[in-house]
Design a protein around this motif. Sequence first.
Motif: not given
Length: 257
Positions: A17-38
């Motif tokens: 579990l410790a080696d599992t990278p954090p979900s994008r959900l957690e990453q987005i909330q931590q950095r305060g930015q949602l990266n959107v391809c379009t």
Amino acid sequence: MKLATCLLATLLPALALADTPPSRLEQIQQRGQLNVCTTGDYKPYTFKQADGSYEGIDVTLAQNLAQSLGATVQWVPTTWKTLMPDFLAGQCDIAVGGISVTLARQKQAWFSSTLDVDGKVPLVRCEDQAKYQRIEQINRPQVRVIEPAGGTNEAFVHAFLPKAQLSLHDNVTIFEELRQHKADVMITDASEALYHQKLQPGLCAVNPAQYMQYGEKAYLLPQGDLTWKLYVDQWLHLAKATGAYRQAQTQWLPTAP
């Protein structure tokens, strides 16, 4: 020995579990930015304006999703040809903008729950509607078909219209090419065809309720990140239930169901 074995058995799940990278959900909330391809070239879903800002149904919805996370949107420009490479390179958390669900894409990424059903139909000059009702009428050497490069429209032509003359063009000025008799047919999704039927005098969607190929639209998500997918799916469910989804549609499609 038995104690060591027991301790190891206890620690292994925790270590994994410790080696599992954090979900994008957690990453987005931590950095305060949602990266959107379009792609920014597909009205009514996504369009990049002259000043660099974006507008469209999926643009409004992506901003709504970011707001639910306490984040802002960072737009990541892409093209239909480079959409999947850019996505797999980790440049974005989600890709939006009228993206069709295909098995080829599903092999490399996940999709959100379905947004809408939206199949392929011809867009032609209104006076030519009777000439291009069926695939057999279009799949002829004298018929000039025009499409943007790299997307499902081009793939449809290769699969079902191999005898037609295919030219690739940017998705912003294709419609003027049709109007000026520089091309005869564009195969596209019914929603885009109907939108441009309203926007472009002289262009008509052919049998928009009778798809030449069934299709669905959804958002592209990173493969394997179940936490992030579940969040996006629940957000989408609530957006539809509360009317936010329909409100975004009616800004661009006044007759949206």
